[in-house]
Write an enzyme that holds these catalytic residues in place. Structure first.
Site, short mmCIF file in Angstrom:
data_model
loop_
_atom_site.label_atom_id
_atom_site.label_comp_id
_atom_site.label_asym_id
_atom_site.label_seq_id
_atom_site.Cartn_x
_atom_site.Cartn_y
_atom_site.Cartn_z
N LYS A 1 62.03 -74.65 -30.76
CA LYS A 1 60.63 -74.25 -30.68
C LYS A 1 60.04 -74.56 -29.30
O LYS A 1 59.29 -73.76 -28.73
CB LYS A 1 59.81 -74.96 -31.76
CG LYS A 1 59.97 -74.38 -33.15
CD LYS A 1 58.95 -75.01 -34.09
CE LYS A 1 59.03 -74.41 -35.49
NZ LYS A 1 57.99 -74.98 -36.39
N ASN B 1 59.39 -82.96 -36.97
CA ASN B 1 60.44 -82.16 -36.34
C ASN B 1 59.90 -81.34 -35.17
O ASN B 1 60.67 -80.89 -34.32
CB ASN B 1 61.07 -81.20 -37.36
CG ASN B 1 61.87 -81.93 -38.42
OD1 ASN B 1 62.61 -82.85 -38.12
ND2 ASN B 1 61.71 -81.53 -39.67
N ASP C 1 69.54 -68.05 -57.84
CA ASP C 1 69.35 -68.22 -56.40
C ASP C 1 67.93 -68.71 -56.12
O ASP C 1 67.71 -69.62 -55.32
CB ASP C 1 69.58 -66.90 -55.66
CG ASP C 1 71.02 -66.45 -55.69
OD1 ASP C 1 71.91 -67.32 -55.64
OD2 ASP C 1 71.26 -65.24 -55.77
N ASP D 1 52.56 -79.73 -38.72
CA ASP D 1 52.52 -80.77 -39.75
C ASP D 1 53.73 -81.69 -39.69
O ASP D 1 53.74 -82.72 -40.35
CB ASP D 1 52.51 -80.12 -41.13
CG ASP D 1 53.86 -79.51 -41.48
OD1 ASP D 1 54.54 -80.01 -42.39
OD2 ASP D 1 54.26 -78.54 -40.80
N ASP E 1 52.46 -73.89 -35.89
CA ASP E 1 53.53 -73.87 -36.88
C ASP E 1 52.98 -73.16 -38.12
O ASP E 1 51.77 -73.07 -38.31
CB ASP E 1 53.93 -75.31 -37.20
CG ASP E 1 54.89 -75.41 -38.37
OD1 ASP E 1 55.93 -74.73 -38.35
OD2 ASP E 1 54.58 -76.16 -39.32
N ASP F 1 54.68 -73.24 -41.82
CA ASP F 1 54.86 -73.89 -43.11
C ASP F 1 54.11 -75.21 -43.22
O ASP F 1 54.36 -76.15 -42.46
CB ASP F 1 56.35 -74.13 -43.38
CG ASP F 1 57.13 -72.83 -43.47
OD1 ASP F 1 56.50 -71.76 -43.53
OD2 ASP F 1 58.37 -72.88 -43.49
N THR G 1 57.66 -70.55 -35.67
CA THR G 1 58.22 -70.91 -36.96
C THR G 1 59.71 -70.60 -37.05
O THR G 1 60.21 -69.71 -36.35
CB THR G 1 57.49 -70.13 -38.08
OG1 THR G 1 58.11 -70.39 -39.34
CG2 THR G 1 57.49 -68.64 -37.82
N ALA G 2 60.39 -71.34 -37.93
CA ALA G 2 61.81 -71.06 -38.18
C ALA G 2 62.00 -69.85 -39.07
O ALA G 2 63.11 -69.34 -39.23
CB ALA G 2 62.48 -72.28 -38.82
#
Length: 300
Positions: A207, A233, A83, A230, A55, A57, A162-163
């Site tokens: 994932k 999810n 933003d 980490d 992963d 992040d 990763t997303a």
């Protein structure tokens, strides 16, 4: 479009589609990267059926890669300071809480995709290269980087999962000298982003689908593979491989890791990383270096 957590057939279809699309993109990018590039010497005995999946992040990188990318886009006037403020607040919660939520993942990624709608893949890739140098290179956890290198030295391939959009994930992977990346696939037509996703975000169950799909394409034995994350999810991804390692784990993942006997590595403090259960498939060699975490938010 994200529709929240659930077990309905449509959610599962989107997760599967996202995983398949990500695996296809990862293989295509890996092949393209090999064309005309002088590669470092291969290990004497490459291990072709084992691999590692990381992963990004808070596992490979401090904080959220998409936030760092958003900062870079804001500095280049792709969107406004207000933003960016929304990204900043979610980043603060992520850093303080040490975990991501379905809502933060949804909003952050969907906003990022809306910002690049109408832009070309070529332009965003070039910008991503610049932003990596400016805002991401010094955010890599040295301890996690050492774990990835351990697998590479053993002749195994290493992918990020990763997303984050797959193009950005591929940049991070290449800069770290890894094999490739599985990431969220943003739809593009004739090289221009539409602002829509192919399937869903590469998150949670998606994932796990991506890892399975890539393993099928690359001839990997998942029982011989290792995954690092980490976040609770990512339990679906961690559960499909033979060895799971919790890195800088959130509270939920730490509890699950302890219950299942998974190894735990924590690089967020100076204390010795806790280890439980059986060692990884590469042995229990020590990984040096704890990295001091800090947030470098630049006020505009």
């Amino acid at each position: 479009m994200w529709r929240g957590r659930g077990k309905g057939p449509e959610l599962e279809r989107l997760a599967t589609l996202a995983g398949e699309a990500s695996a296809d993109a990862a293989v295509a990018m890996e092949n393209a990267q090999l064309d005309g590039v002088e590669l470092p010497p291969a290990p004497a005995q490459p291990d072709l059926t084992a691999a590692a999946f990381f992963d990004v992040d808070n596992t490979m990188m401090m904080g959220a890669s998409i936030f760092h990318f958003a900062r870079g886009l804001a500095a280049r006037k792709y969107f406004t300071a207000s933003d960016l403020a929304g990204f900043a607040w979610r980043q603060v919660k992520f850093r303080v809480g040490g975990r991501e939520t379905q809502d933060t993942v949804k909003v952050s990624r969907e906003q990022a995709l809306s910002f690049v709608a109408g832009k070309t893949v070529e332009e965003m890739t070039a910008v991503g290269e610049e932003i990596y140098d400016e805002l991401m290179a010094d955010k890599i956890w040295s301890g996690t980087r050492a774990l990835a290198q351990m697998h590479l030295d053993a002749g195994q391939r290493v992918w990020l999962v990763t997303a984050t959009p797959v193009e950005l994930a591929a940049i991070i992977s290449r800069r770290l000298g890894l094999t490739g990346a599985l990431g969220t696939v943003a739809e593009h037509v004739d090289g221009v982003y539409t602002g829509r996703l192919v399937g869903d975000l590469l998150h949670g169950r998606a994932k796990a689908h991506a890892v399975r799909a890539l393993a099928a394409r690359e001839g990997l034995n998942l029982r011989r593979c290792t995954a690092y994350s980490d976040s609770s999810n990512d339990v679906p991804m961690l559960s499909v491989v033979g060895t799971a390692v919790a890195v800088n784990p959130d509270t939920g993942l730490r509890e699950i890791a302890r219950a299942r006997g998974w190894e735990i590595r924590d690089f967020r403090t100076g204390r010795k990383a806790a280890k439980i259960g059986v060692p990884s498939v590469l042995g229990a060699g020590a990984v040096a270096g704890a990295v001091a975490a800090g947030m470098a938010y630049r006020r505009r």
